[in-house]
Design an enzyme around this catalytic site. Structure first.
Site, PDB file in Angstrom:
ATOM      1  N   GLU A  46       0.861  -1.133  -0.132  1.00  0.00           N
ATOM      2  CA  GLU A  46      -0.188  -0.064   0.114  1.00  0.00           C
ATOM      3  C   GLU A  46       0.895   1.100   0.029  1.00  0.00           C
ATOM      4  OE1 GLU A  46      -1.231  -1.133   4.200  1.00  0.00           O
ATOM      5  OE2 GLU A  46      -1.686   1.079   4.167  1.00  0.00           O
ATOM      6  N   CYS A  58       3.900   8.347  -0.539  1.00  0.00           N
ATOM      7  CA  CYS A  58       4.569   7.556   0.323  1.00  0.00           C
ATOM      8  C   CYS A  58       4.676   6.145  -0.359  1.00  0.00           C
ATOM      9  CB  CYS A  58       3.803   7.655   1.568  1.00  0.00           C
ATOM     10  SG  CYS A  58       4.529   6.585   2.802  1.00  0.00           S
ATOM     11  N   CYS A 112       7.266  -6.150   6.952  1.00  0.00           N
ATOM     12  CA  CYS A 112       8.419  -5.426   7.773  1.00  0.00           C
ATOM     13  C   CYS A 112       9.054  -6.472   8.912  1.00  0.00           C
ATOM     14  CB  CYS A 112       8.156  -4.093   8.479  1.00  0.00           C
ATOM     15  SG  CYS A 112       9.669  -3.448   8.988  1.00  0.00           S
ATOM     16  N   CYS A 154       8.587  -2.936  15.521  1.00  0.00           N
ATOM     17  CA  CYS A 154       8.278  -2.007  16.277  1.00  0.00           C
ATOM     18  C   CYS A 154       7.048  -2.099  16.982  1.00  0.00           C
ATOM     19  CB  CYS A 154       8.495  -0.617  15.512  1.00  0.00           C
ATOM     20  SG  CYS A 154       9.982  -0.074  14.809  1.00  0.00           S
ATOM     21  N   CYS A 213       3.648  -0.481  15.379  1.00  0.00           N
ATOM     22  CA  CYS A 213       3.601  -0.368  13.980  1.00  0.00           C
ATOM     23  C   CYS A 213       2.773  -1.548  13.337  1.00  0.00           C
ATOM     24  CB  CYS A 213       5.104  -0.269  13.244  1.00  0.00           C
ATOM     25  SG  CYS A 213       4.853  -0.199  11.462  1.00  0.00           S
ATOM     26  N   CYS A 237       0.664   2.985   8.071  1.00  0.00           N
ATOM     27  CA  CYS A 237       1.339   2.242   7.410  1.00  0.00           C
ATOM     28  C   CYS A 237       0.968   0.753   8.007  1.00  0.00           C
ATOM     29  CB  CYS A 237       2.873   2.110   7.780  1.00  0.00           C
ATOM     30  SG  CYS A 237       3.677   3.759   7.698  1.00  0.00           S
TER      31      CYS A 237
HETATM   32  N1  SAH Z   1      11.005   1.435   8.593  1.00  0.00           N
HETATM   33  C1  SAH Z   1      11.111   2.835   8.716  1.00  0.00           C
HETATM   34  C2  SAH Z   1       9.817   3.480   7.730  1.00  0.00           C
HETATM   35  C3  SAH Z   1       8.700   3.259   8.725  1.00  0.00           C
HETATM   36  S1  SAH Z   1       7.330   4.274   8.644  1.00  0.00           S
HETATM   37  C4  SAH Z   1      11.269   3.370   9.868  1.00  0.00           C
HETATM   38  O1  SAH Z   1      11.016   2.751  10.690  1.00  0.00           O
HETATM   39  O2  SAH Z   1      11.571   4.574   9.936  1.00  0.00           O
HETATM   40  C5  SAH Z   1       7.203   5.924   9.045  1.00  0.00           C
HETATM   41  C6  SAH Z   1       7.070   6.253  10.207  1.00  0.00           C
HETATM   42  O3  SAH Z   1       5.899   6.127  10.920  1.00  0.00           O
HETATM   43  C7  SAH Z   1       8.356   5.689  11.246  1.00  0.00           C
HETATM   44  O4  SAH Z   1       8.792   7.015  11.948  1.00  0.00           O
HETATM   45  C8  SAH Z   1       7.276   4.807  11.994  1.00  0.00           C
HETATM   46  O5  SAH Z   1       8.102   4.703  13.334  1.00  0.00           O
HETATM   47  C9  SAH Z   1       6.322   5.461  12.180  1.00  0.00           C
HETATM   48  N2  SAH Z   1       4.963   4.943  12.578  1.00  0.00           N
HETATM   49  C10 SAH Z   1       4.755   3.401  12.115  1.00  0.00           C
HETATM   50  N3  SAH Z   1       3.638   2.981  13.002  1.00  0.00           N
HETATM   51  C11 SAH Z   1       3.034   4.280  13.278  1.00  0.00           C
HETATM   52  C12 SAH Z   1       1.884   4.427  14.066  1.00  0.00           C
HETATM   53  N4  SAH Z   1       1.094   3.297  14.443  1.00  0.00           N
HETATM   54  N5  SAH Z   1       1.724   5.830  14.641  1.00  0.00           N
HETATM   55  C13 SAH Z   1       2.752   6.553  14.307  1.00  0.00           C
HETATM   56  N6  SAH Z   1       3.820   6.368  13.698  1.00  0.00           N
HETATM   57  C14 SAH Z   1       4.043   5.182  13.200  1.00  0.00           C
END
Ligand code: SAH
Length: 349
Positions: A91, A104, A111, A115, A118, A335
């Site tokens: 997506e 984006c 992934c 985290c 996420c 995401c």
């Molecule tokens: N793998 C990369 C890109 C991930 S997405 C990274 O970790 O940076 C981009 C951003 O969205 C990252 O900062 C991630 O930590 C954040 N993110 C992911 N899930 C989230 C959520 N549920 N609420 C807020 N930010 C989120």
């Protein structure tokens, strides 16, 4: 037989491929331009018909196809669901700003960084995307924008996946992205977000691809970061910030720190003070993200008042900070959420 993904190829590589098909050197430039414009083989009008047919049989023009688009009634943000040639679903989000369109993009199917907040990582990583599959998302989005005579101007690598866990393909994608005769999107129009894979951050600083680097920091100290991000067990914040300093030194670009405020974990005023002390003297900017709560994860966001208090504390300590605007709140903008809903629905059918 797996079809060849021409969109992953540089003009030189295309030249080699087409030469093997008995084509003259100038064809590479023609095919490269068509592919990046999103034109299917059948409509590549300056190619001989026989070549168009051979390419259709053996190759993919775009390895990505739009499966579904959902437009936000609130702000016009468009959520895109794509299907890859092998059936995987990814997506993306197309954000419509006054100054242009930002896409984006995802770099992996899922992934494996794990985290806690996420959605992308809940089922792990199925596979990494090829350069052409990352580029193909932009080609698709340009297709969606074509009726309005618009294009994607900015690209953020902030969709599903960890870009530095797919290093070679991401670097190749960036080199293709800025090429003349292709999409011609310069590195100043690109942001790359990483959870902080330190060795590849340092390697990337030397690639001469001066994108805006965003680091997902999300914590003022290692203990808190470990609660949210497994990567914190591999690299300390100090090592990670050192890699950021190295990037700033090599590229002259400032680094953005992403900080998702999670209730009861990283959002107290004391933690804002601690964060400010950590970042003092760095050429950086903090982007506060109100957590998009992911029910599966049991983490909740903070109130508007808490975001404000955190922001003010950082400002008082002379840290440049903004609160990220939420886009497409009504369409599962975070995401991995849309993809998960889609896969769930497929299961139920
Ligand atoms: N793998 C990369 C890109 C991930 S997405 C990274 O970790 O940076 C981009 C951003 O969205 C990252 O900062 C991630 O930590 C954040 N993110 C992911 N899930 C989230 C959520 N549920 N609420 C807020 N930010 C989120």
């Amino acid at each position: 037989m797996m079809k060849t993904q021409l969109l992953s190829m540089s003009p030189e590589e295309l030249g080699v491929y087409l030469k093997e098909l008995g084509q003259p050197a100038f064809r590479a430039k023609q095919v490269f331009a068509w592919l990046h414009q999103g034109v299917p083989f059948a409509q590549m009008s300056n190619l001989p018909k026989a070549l168009r047919e051979t390419l259709s049989e053996r190759c993919l023009d775009n390895p990505v196809q739009v499966l579904e688009t959902i437009t936000s009634k609130l702000d016009g943000t468009i959520k895109l669901l794509y299907r890859l040639h092998d059936g995987h679903v990814i997506e993306g989000v197309l954000m419509r700003y006054k100054y242009g369109n930002t896409l984006c993009v995802s770099t992996q199917v899922g992934c494996r960084m794990g985290c806690a907040f996420c959605a992308s990582t809940l089922d792990g990583c199925a596979r990494s995307l090829t350069p052409g599959e990352i580029l193909g998302q932009i080609v698709c989005a340009n297709g969606v924008l074509a009726p309005q005579e618009q294009k994607v101007g900015n690209v953020v690598l902030m969709g599903s996946g960890e870009p530095f866990d797919n290093y070679d393909n991401v670097v190749k994608f960036l080199r293709l992205l800025r090429m003349e005769g292709g999409l011609c999107i310069g590195m100043r129009s690109v942001s790359l977000s990483t959870c902080g894979l330190v060795p590849n951050m340092r390697r990337f600083a030397l690639e001469e691809l001066p994108v805006t680097l965003s680091l997902s920091l999300h914590a003022p100290n290692d203990a808190v970061r470990k609660r949210l991000m497994p990567v914190a067990n591999a690299y300390t914040i100090e090592e990670t910030l050192d890699a950021c300093r190295y990037y700033i030194e090599k590229t002259g670009r400032r680094v953005i720190f992403e900080y998702a405020l999670v209730h009861g974990i990283n959002a107290s005023p004391e933690q804002a003070v601690e964060l400010a002390a950590r970042l003092r003297g760095m050429q950086c900017h903090v982007n506060l993200i109100p957590l998009n709560s992911v029910p599966e994860r049991g983490l909740t966001g903070v109130s508007e008042r808490e975001v404000d208090a955190f922001r003010k504390t950082l400002e008082q300590h002379n840290i440049s900070v903004t609160r990220r605007r939420e886009m497409g709140d009504d369409i599962e903008g975070a995401c991995g959420q849309l993809r998960r809903r889609y896969l769930r629905e497929q299961d139920e059918q």
